[in-house]
Enzyme design. Structure first.
Site, PDB file in Angstrom:
ATOM      1  N   THR A 177       0.910  -1.124   0.000  1.00 45.58           N
ATOM      2  CA  THR A 177       0.000   0.000   0.000  1.00 45.58           C
ATOM      3  C   THR A 177       0.950   1.174   0.000  1.00 45.58           C
ATOM      4  O   THR A 177       2.150   1.004   0.227  1.00 45.58           O
ATOM      5  CB  THR A 177      -0.841  -0.114   1.311  1.00 45.58           C
ATOM      6  OG1 THR A 177      -1.594  -1.314   1.271  1.00 45.58           O
ATOM      7  CG2 THR A 177      -1.761   1.043   1.554  1.00 45.58           C
ATOM      8  N   ASN A 183      -3.245  -4.082  -2.225  1.00 40.52           N
ATOM      9  CA  ASN A 183      -3.156  -5.051  -1.126  1.00 40.52           C
ATOM     10  C   ASN A 183      -1.760  -5.628  -0.993  1.00 40.52           C
ATOM     11  O   ASN A 183      -0.845  -4.880  -0.743  1.00 40.52           O
ATOM     12  CB  ASN A 183      -4.236  -6.132  -1.222  1.00 40.52           C
ATOM     13  CG  ASN A 183      -4.511  -6.756   0.143  1.00 40.52           C
ATOM     14  OD1 ASN A 183      -4.144  -6.193   1.167  1.00 40.52           O
ATOM     15  ND2 ASN A 183      -5.138  -7.912   0.181  1.00 40.52           N
ATOM     16  N   ASP A 202      -9.266  -9.014   1.806  1.00 40.27           N
ATOM     17  CA  ASP A 202      -9.599  -8.177   2.969  1.00 40.27           C
ATOM     18  C   ASP A 202     -11.012  -8.443   3.481  1.00 40.27           C
ATOM     19  O   ASP A 202     -11.390  -7.956   4.549  1.00 40.27           O
ATOM     20  CB  ASP A 202      -9.451  -6.688   2.622  1.00 40.27           C
ATOM     21  CG  ASP A 202      -8.020  -6.193   2.817  1.00 40.27           C
ATOM     22  OD1 ASP A 202      -7.198  -6.960   3.352  1.00 40.27           O
ATOM     23  OD2 ASP A 202      -7.730  -5.055   2.434  1.00 40.27           O
ATOM     24  N   SER A 205      -7.933  -1.183   6.391  1.00 36.00           N
ATOM     25  CA  SER A 205      -7.247  -0.546   7.523  1.00 36.00           C
ATOM     26  C   SER A 205      -6.623   0.784   7.118  1.00 36.00           C
ATOM     27  O   SER A 205      -5.945   1.430   7.920  1.00 36.00           O
ATOM     28  CB  SER A 205      -6.129  -1.459   8.049  1.00 36.00           C
ATOM     29  OG  SER A 205      -6.669  -2.654   8.518  1.00 36.00           O
ATOM     30  N   GLY A 225      -0.774  -2.620   6.169  1.00 30.69           N
ATOM     31  CA  GLY A 225      -1.834  -3.588   6.475  1.00 30.69           C
ATOM     32  C   GLY A 225      -2.498  -3.278   7.796  1.00 30.69           C
ATOM     33  O   GLY A 225      -2.799  -2.121   8.108  1.00 30.69           O
TER      34      GLY A 225
HETATM   35  N1  GLY Z   1      -5.478  -3.753   1.662  1.00 28.11           N
HETATM   36  C1  GLY Z   1      -5.092  -2.880   2.672  1.00 28.11           C
HETATM   37  C2  GLY Z   1      -6.222  -2.363   3.467  1.00 28.11           C
HETATM   38  O1  GLY Z   1      -7.144  -1.886   2.867  1.00 28.11           O
HETATM   39  O2  GLY Z   1      -6.244  -2.427   4.657  1.00 28.11           O
END
Ligand code: GLY
Length: 569
Positions: free
Chosen positions: A380, A400, A422, A452, A472
């Protein structure tokens, strides 16, 4: 604004008269209005993205145009972290009128998605299906968000803001060590995508750091977006290629899924912590609720008066409880009703606090709740922008995990996300990031998976901080630790570089970076029953821009753990 603080310390003395003037000026301004910083600040995870933002500001764009340029450039120069095949959350502040909004460009599950699509006949998760290949991909939101940002908030045409990204895609970028490492990590899955392998693994092996890669297909897709806006990606030839590539490899996207995608504008979550107001992302990001929940618990103590080990213990206990609430209650607001008001109420925090002992960790399985659930991607990216007028953007974007689904539909150059992971693919089963989830985050057609990602503004009498990070499930605790540091007087550099620790309810361990605790603090935490685990890797890549209202000073800091760059001018 009588809350402008008088200063201690050499710089405060130096700026005393200026500070007084600023205080009077702020006091005279109409409610909601703020003075302009007169300088701009940008912090991103890559020098070329920072320069793209700078170029667009210099061309007369505002922070929102710069955000478009930075997001699109990051898609090219950090292809493992975010991109047109992914999504994100852009937290905006408009200087004129003070309106704040979250642009939710989160991916959605395709219409043919089902709750148990990743389970076998025995109800067990089928390894890898939600992580690699086209079945792992939600319908992307980033292209729609960029078109929306440009049209609704920008000053320049979308094509102008996308120009730096198109240039980099056409001229090529030098492969960094980070990209090389990520490729090695995902090489096996990459072999199933000929279009991905053709770019990143010519001859069957991952390209080496130092090589230059060009992305003609991605440049063509970006050009379509530039020329036609939203529809240039979600309809027409790009959409046809995306769907054909996904379906040919066993995926379930349809042209209707793409045509139906819409960004959602949402009211941010605001939480007061001491003299600071936090402005944060609401569901389907869990960032605002979890941070608010934890900070409300911590508000019950004067942390500054406690020993460091007591403060660390309480922070861990607050995180444990807030992440438990994440796992139990949070999901897409269009699909689930969530007790957000209760979770963020003072009396709920009072109740949570009564279960915390100063001398002992609470084992997570002693808290009422669910067994293990799931988290978010480590790959991310985040950027922070402040323009000279005071417009701000905190953007956190993702595909992700490293290189997302490691799948490119032929002819598009677009790496698809693996954000379907997720979702809670089975209640109580941890995802790639060991996050647990329950029914609230179960898969359903058209639903946004819980995130997150936590783009955040901190607003206090001292000034404003614009921050966020990848990482994450750890994103939220990282932003929380930096928020506590800001409230205690930390500057941008200190916020970006502080040593981090994390607890997410399940697994019941405190993961920490080397240097986060002294030997004495470790002993104190272990004596309370915390299980400490030294992380083999550092956490995060935080990007911070701050504006000190007293002095007018704008600062920016990029996490020393990453290769980012900042500019203030
Ligand atoms: N894939 C990272 C998040 O949205 O938490």
């Amino acid at each position: 604004m009588s809350s402008c603080r008088g200063g201690a310390g050499a710089r405060r003395v130096q700026y005393k008269s200026l500070a007084l003037l600023v205080c009077v000026w702020i006091w005279l301004l109409p409610a909601g209005a703020q003075p302009a910083p007169a300088r701009s600040g940008i912090a991103t995870a890559h020098p070329l993205a920072t320069r793209a933002g700078e170029e667009i500001l210099a061309a007369g764009g505002n922070a929102f145009d710069a955000a478009v340029a930075i997001s699109a450039t990051l898609a090219v120069v950090e292809p493992y972290a975010s991109g047109l095949g992914g999504g994100g959350f852009w937290l905006l502040h408009e200087a004129d009128g003070g309106r704040q909004v979250i642009v939710d460009g989160r991916e959605v599950a395709p219409a043919a998605a089902t709750r148990d699509m990743y389970l076998d006949a025995q109800g067990k998760p089928r390894a890898g299906l939600s992580v690699s290949g086209p079945l792992a991909a939600g319908i992307p939101g980033q292209p729609a968000a960029l078109a929306h940002l440009a049209k609704r908030y920008g000053r320049l045409p979308l094509a102008a803001s996308l120009a730096p990204a198109i240039r980099h895609a056409e001229q090529g970028i030098v492969i960094s060590r980070g990209i090389g490492m990520g490729l090695k990590f995902r090489a096996e899955a990459a072999r199933n995508s000929p279009a991905f392998s053709a770019i990143y693994m010519p001859g069957g092996e991952p390209v080496q750091a130092g090589a230059t890669l060009r992305f003609p297909d991605l440049a063509r897709t970006l050009r379509r977006l530039a020329a036609e806006g939203h529809d240039g990606f979600y309809r027409g030839s790009v959409a046809r290629r995306l769907v054909a590539g996904v379906q040919a490899a066993g995926g379930i996207w349809t042209r209707e899924d793409l045509a139906a995608y819409k960004v959602v504008e949402r009211e941010p979550i605001r939480v007061q912590y001491r003299d600071a107001t936090l402005v944060m992302a609401p569901p389907p990001s869990s960032g605002g609720v979890v941070m608010g929940d934890a900070l409300n618990i911590l508000r019950g103590w004067d942390l500054g008066r406690l020993q460091p080990v007591e403060r660390q213990h309480l922070t861990i206990e607050a995180l444990r409880r807030a992440y438990r609430d994440r796992a139990m209650y949070l999901g897409d607001p269009a699909f689930v009703s969530m007790p957000i008001e209760r979770l963020l109420s003072p009396w709920y925090a009072d109740g949570q606090r009564t279960s915390i002992r100063l001398d002992r960790a609470t084992p997570s399985d002693e808290l009422p709740g669910i067994a293990p659930a799931a988290s978010g991607g480590t790959n991310t990216t985040h950027f922070s922008v402040l323009d000279a007028e005071g417009n701000r953007v905190a953007g956190t974007l993702s595909i992700n995990t490293w290189f997302g689904a490691v799948f490119i539909p032929p002819g598009t150059g677009v790496i698809l996300n693996n954000e379907m992971d997720d979702f809670s693919i089975k209640a109580g089963t941890p995802n790639s990031f060991e996050l647990l989830g329950a029914d609230a985050n179960a898969i359903a057609p058209g639903k946004r998976m819980l995130s997150s990602m936590s783009p955040t503004f901190i607003e206090s009498p001292r000034g404003v901080a614009i921050l966020g990070t990848p990482g994450g499930s750890r994103i939220i605790s990282m932003v929380l630790l930096s928020t506590l540091a800001w409230v205690d007087g930390a500057d941008a550099r200190q916020m970006a570089s502080l040593k981090r620790y994390h607890h997410q309810y399940y697994p019941d361990v405190v993961s920490y970076e080397e240097g986060a605790f002294t030997a004495e603090e470790k002993a104190g935490l272990e004596a309370r029953g915390h299980r400490l685990e030294l992380s083999p890797r550092s956490f995060g890549n935080m990007q911070v821009v701050t504006w000190d209202r007293e002095t007018g000073r704008v600062d920016a800091a990029s996490d020393p753990r990453g290769g980012g760059e900042v500019t203030v001018y």
